[in-house]
Scaffold this motif. Sequence first.
Motif, PDB file in Angstrom:
ATOM      1  N   ILE A  94       0.653  -1.135   0.042  1.00 26.06           N
ATOM      2  CA  ILE A  94       0.133   0.026   0.131  1.00 26.06           C
ATOM      3  C   ILE A  94       0.818   1.208  -0.089  1.00 26.06           C
ATOM      4  CG2 ILE A  94      -1.738   1.569   1.564  1.00 26.06           C
ATOM      5  CD1 ILE A  94      -2.922  -1.296   2.360  1.00 26.06           C
ATOM      6  N   LEU A  95       1.905   1.238   0.880  1.00 25.59           N
ATOM      7  CA  LEU A  95       2.708   2.505   0.977  1.00 25.59           C
ATOM      8  C   LEU A  95       3.476   2.506  -0.330  1.00 25.59           C
ATOM      9  CD1 LEU A  95       4.124   1.822   4.662  1.00 25.59           C
ATOM     10  CD2 LEU A  95       2.448   3.725   3.809  1.00 25.59           C
ATOM     11  N   GLN A  96       4.132   1.523  -1.093  1.00 24.97           N
ATOM     12  CA  GLN A  96       4.692   1.599  -2.008  1.00 24.97           C
ATOM     13  C   GLN A  96       3.895   2.097  -3.301  1.00 24.97           C
ATOM     14  OE1 GLN A  96       6.040  -2.413  -2.496  1.00 24.97           O
ATOM     15  NE2 GLN A  96       8.064  -1.780  -2.179  1.00 24.97           N
ATOM     16  N   ASP A  97       2.596   1.614  -3.426  1.00 26.21           N
ATOM     17  CA  ASP A  97       1.384   2.216  -4.279  1.00 26.21           C
ATOM     18  C   ASP A  97       1.589   3.671  -3.920  1.00 26.21           C
ATOM     19  OD1 ASP A  97       1.606  -0.128  -5.405  1.00 26.21           O
ATOM     20  OD2 ASP A  97      -0.577  -0.783  -4.486  1.00 26.21           O
ATOM     21  N   LEU A  98       1.158   4.179  -2.961  1.00 29.51           N
ATOM     22  CA  LEU A  98       0.960   5.560  -2.627  1.00 29.51           C
ATOM     23  C   LEU A  98       1.886   6.470  -2.805  1.00 29.51           C
ATOM     24  CD1 LEU A  98      -0.911   5.104   0.980  1.00 29.51           C
ATOM     25  CD2 LEU A  98      -2.050   5.673  -1.353  1.00 29.51           C
ATOM     26  N   ALA A  99       3.289   6.021  -2.733  1.00 28.74           N
ATOM     27  CA  ALA A  99       4.382   6.768  -3.227  1.00 28.74           C
ATOM     28  C   ALA A  99       4.604   7.079  -4.781  1.00 28.74           C
ATOM     29  CB  ALA A  99       5.681   6.238  -2.572  1.00 28.74           C
ATOM     30  N   ALA A 100       4.325   5.878  -5.163  1.00 27.17           N
ATOM     31  CA  ALA A 100       4.284   5.827  -6.629  1.00 27.17           C
ATOM     32  C   ALA A 100       3.410   6.643  -7.494  1.00 27.17           C
ATOM     33  CB  ALA A 100       4.139   4.414  -7.131  1.00 27.17           C
ATOM     34  N   GLN A 101       2.106   6.770  -6.456  1.00 29.29           N
ATOM     35  CA  GLN A 101       1.202   7.830  -7.136  1.00 29.29           C
ATOM     36  C   GLN A 101       1.076   9.226  -6.738  1.00 29.29           C
ATOM     37  OE1 GLN A 101      -2.497   5.805  -5.683  1.00 29.29           O
ATOM     38  NE2 GLN A 101      -1.807   3.805  -6.601  1.00 29.29           N
ATOM     39  N   ASN A 102       2.500   9.548  -5.975  1.00 26.11           N
ATOM     40  CA  ASN A 102       2.584  10.941  -5.863  1.00 26.11           C
ATOM     41  C   ASN A 102       1.860  11.581  -4.739  1.00 26.11           C
ATOM     42  OD1 ASN A 102       4.824  10.969  -7.593  1.00 26.11           O
ATOM     43  ND2 ASN A 102       3.557  11.309  -9.402  1.00 26.11           N
ATOM     44  N   VAL A 123       9.924   5.678   1.152  1.00 20.66           N
ATOM     45  CA  VAL A 123       8.631   6.340   1.106  1.00 20.66           C
ATOM     46  C   VAL A 123       8.986   8.042   1.534  1.00 20.66           C
ATOM     47  CG1 VAL A 123       6.472   6.598   2.036  1.00 20.66           C
ATOM     48  CG2 VAL A 123       7.372   4.612   1.482  1.00 20.66           C
ATOM     49  N   ALA A 124       9.577   8.116   2.764  1.00 18.06           N
ATOM     50  CA  ALA A 124       9.944   9.436   3.430  1.00 18.06           C
ATOM     51  C   ALA A 124      10.605  10.454   2.434  1.00 18.06           C
ATOM     52  CB  ALA A 124      10.665   9.274   4.587  1.00 18.06           C
ATOM     53  N   GLU A 125      11.528   9.858   1.610  1.00 23.67           N
ATOM     54  CA  GLU A 125      12.277  10.556   0.253  1.00 23.67           C
ATOM     55  C   GLU A 125      11.343  11.132  -0.701  1.00 23.67           C
ATOM     56  OE1 GLU A 125      15.014   7.915  -1.205  1.00 23.67           O
ATOM     57  OE2 GLU A 125      16.299   7.612   0.884  1.00 23.67           O
ATOM     58  N   LYS A 126      10.243  10.522  -0.727  1.00 23.20           N
ATOM     59  CA  LYS A 126       9.307  10.935  -1.908  1.00 23.20           C
ATOM     60  C   LYS A 126       8.052  11.942  -1.253  1.00 23.20           C
ATOM     61  CE  LYS A 126      10.150   6.838  -4.790  1.00 23.20           C
ATOM     62  NZ  LYS A 126       9.355   5.777  -5.573  1.00 23.20           N
ATOM     63  N   THR A 127       7.917  11.684   0.016  1.00 22.79           N
ATOM     64  CA  THR A 127       6.824  12.463   0.315  1.00 22.79           C
ATOM     65  C   THR A 127       6.723  12.872   1.844  1.00 22.79           C
ATOM     66  OG1 THR A 127       3.841  12.212   0.478  1.00 22.79           O
ATOM     67  CG2 THR A 127       5.389  10.260   1.110  1.00 22.79           C
ATOM     68  N   ASN A 128       5.859  13.549   2.409  1.00 26.15           N
ATOM     69  CA  ASN A 128       5.716  13.752   3.803  1.00 26.15           C
ATOM     70  C   ASN A 128       5.181  12.588   4.643  1.00 26.15           C
ATOM     71  OD1 ASN A 128       6.682  16.731   3.743  1.00 26.15           O
ATOM     72  ND2 ASN A 128       4.686  16.878   2.562  1.00 26.15           N
ATOM     73  N   LEU A 129       6.122  11.827   5.474  1.00 26.45           N
ATOM     74  CA  LEU A 129       5.716  10.553   6.133  1.00 26.45           C
ATOM     75  C   LEU A 129       5.754  11.148   7.527  1.00 26.45           C
ATOM     76  CD1 LEU A 129       5.147   7.521   5.916  1.00 26.45           C
ATOM     77  CD2 LEU A 129       7.577   7.417   6.570  1.00 26.45           C
ATOM     78  N   ILE A 130       4.516  10.683   8.044  1.00 27.63           N
ATOM     79  CA  ILE A 130       4.344  10.737   9.498  1.00 27.63           C
ATOM     80  C   ILE A 130       3.641   9.308  10.136  1.00 27.63           C
ATOM     81  CG2 ILE A 130       4.103  13.300   9.649  1.00 27.63           C
ATOM     82  CD1 ILE A 130       0.877  12.655   9.822  1.00 27.63           C
ATOM     83  N   THR A 131       3.776   9.041  11.247  1.00 30.77           N
ATOM     84  CA  THR A 131       3.265   7.949  11.932  1.00 30.77           C
ATOM     85  C   THR A 131       2.259   8.223  12.916  1.00 30.77           C
ATOM     86  OG1 THR A 131       4.841   7.666  13.653  1.00 30.77           O
ATOM     87  CG2 THR A 131       5.227   6.413  11.611  1.00 30.77           C
ATOM     88  N   PHE A 132       1.302   7.479  13.274  1.00 28.66           N
ATOM     89  CA  PHE A 132       0.129   7.454  14.323  1.00 28.66           C
ATOM     90  C   PHE A 132       0.137   5.990  14.983  1.00 28.66           C
ATOM     91  CE2 PHE A 132      -2.046   6.447  10.424  1.00 28.66           C
ATOM     92  CZ  PHE A 132      -2.902   5.384  10.856  1.00 28.66           C
ATOM     93  N   ASP A 133      -0.539   5.875  16.132  1.00 31.13           N
ATOM     94  CA  ASP A 133      -0.756   4.681  16.697  1.00 31.13           C
ATOM     95  C   ASP A 133       0.521   3.904  17.223  1.00 31.13           C
ATOM     96  OD1 ASP A 133      -2.397   2.519  17.754  1.00 31.13           O
ATOM     97  OD2 ASP A 133      -2.302   1.457  15.917  1.00 31.13           O
ATOM     98  N   SER A 134       1.198   3.237  16.175  1.00 32.35           N
ATOM     99  CA  SER A 134       2.301   2.528  16.196  1.00 32.35           C
ATOM    100  C   SER A 134       3.673   3.270  15.398  1.00 32.35           C
ATOM    101  CB  SER A 134       2.137   1.143  15.687  1.00 32.35           C
ATOM    102  OG  SER A 134       3.279   0.387  15.818  1.00 32.35           O
ATOM    103  N   ASP A 135       4.511   3.749  16.248  1.00 34.79           N
ATOM    104  CA  ASP A 135       5.443   4.564  15.654  1.00 34.79           C
ATOM    105  C   ASP A 135       6.627   3.860  15.024  1.00 34.79           C
ATOM    106  OD1 ASP A 135       6.861   6.963  15.140  1.00 34.79           O
ATOM    107  OD2 ASP A 135       7.849   7.030  17.165  1.00 34.79           O
ATOM    108  N   ALA A 136       7.586   4.490  14.062  1.00 35.19           N
ATOM    109  CA  ALA A 136       8.558   3.802  13.683  1.00 35.19           C
ATOM    110  C   ALA A 136       9.842   4.650  13.837  1.00 35.19           C
ATOM    111  CB  ALA A 136       8.498   3.615  12.036  1.00 35.19           C
ATOM    112  N   PRO A 137      10.225   4.880  15.088  1.00 39.32           N
ATOM    113  CA  PRO A 137      11.299   5.981  15.505  1.00 39.32           C
ATOM    114  C   PRO A 137      12.612   6.023  14.664  1.00 39.32           C
ATOM    115  CG  PRO A 137      10.748   4.579  17.316  1.00 39.32           C
ATOM    116  CD  PRO A 137       9.801   4.181  16.364  1.00 39.32           C
TER     117      PRO A 137
END
Length: 338
Positions: A94-102, A123-137
């Motif tokens: 899902i994340l790869q698809d969203l990044a590819a769809q700009n 993904v963060a290199e291509k878009t503004n990435l934030i997390t919620f609920d379960s973080d990826a610090p």
Amino acid sequence: MTKHLMRNRGATAVFFLSLPLCLAATLACNKSPSTSGGSAAPAQKLVKLAFVTNNTSEFWKIAAAGIHKYEKEGKVQVDLKLPANGTAETQDQILQDLAAQNYDSIAVSAIAPNDQVQLLDKVAEKTNLITFDSDAPKSKRLLYIGTDNYQAGKVLGGRIVELLPKGGKIAVFVGTFAADNAAQRLKGIVDAIAGHKIDVVDKREDNTDRAKARSNVEDIVNAHHDLNMVVGLYNYNGPAIAAALDGLGKKGKVLAAVFDEDDGTLDGIENGAIQVTVVQKPFMFGYLASKWMHDLATKGAEAKAAIPPSKMIDTGVDLIDKTNVAGFKAKLAELKRS
């Protein structure tokens, strides 16, 4: 699975000019923006935002209400993506698809953050990435919005100590301990019960399989006849625990302390199958994540400068037990209607 939470971006207004009026103002009607000294207004950019959960749980309906509230305020659409099987592989796609769809901004509840760092960074290199609920610090995400899961674990652990004043044996159940939220909640619980003669005798994962979530509880309760309490870390663990204890005739004999506000959990508190739950604020997950995604997509450096130094916004938790469950259910029903 995708839900478009705000389908109508606005109606196109059509103005009808009478023929006499247009003839009387032929020059004005035909005048170009350049000859009038003005310039054509640039077309407004379509902002693409996505909110990616970790499963299809009922929990996310509350977050969706928060998303919908901000959609109305911000006049923007947020696409809600729910991984059908709750696996990191599905979420990764899902994340790869969203990044590819700009997509301009993406918010995600990371299923296996330590294993997903490389993908999240791409993904963060291509878009503004934030997390919620379960973080990826460990990733390059800009901001985490949600519960301080370690502190939430300590809150539940404190109540466990009160429920087991003489100590006892507990077992812990969750979808996956690899998720940051699960790991931090468990750490908080373990730290809170330390020195109180309370031992964690077993831990089980169910990989978000609801049937397995219940059978895990049944297996452990049957295997440990001196078990005092079962603890559920994910939202659906509460209903699974309540059903298992009721089916085994252990309601009130084996105590239960869980997380989140699923209907089955709140019903379990009312009927005595569950003693306490720590509830998060998923409505605020949805609302704040949508607002920050929109700001990052439209305000750029200004929005990034407003991110707190901790790169975290703690939305807080509440303790729900038999004394306040009725009032909480009424408030929850109102949120779901919004």
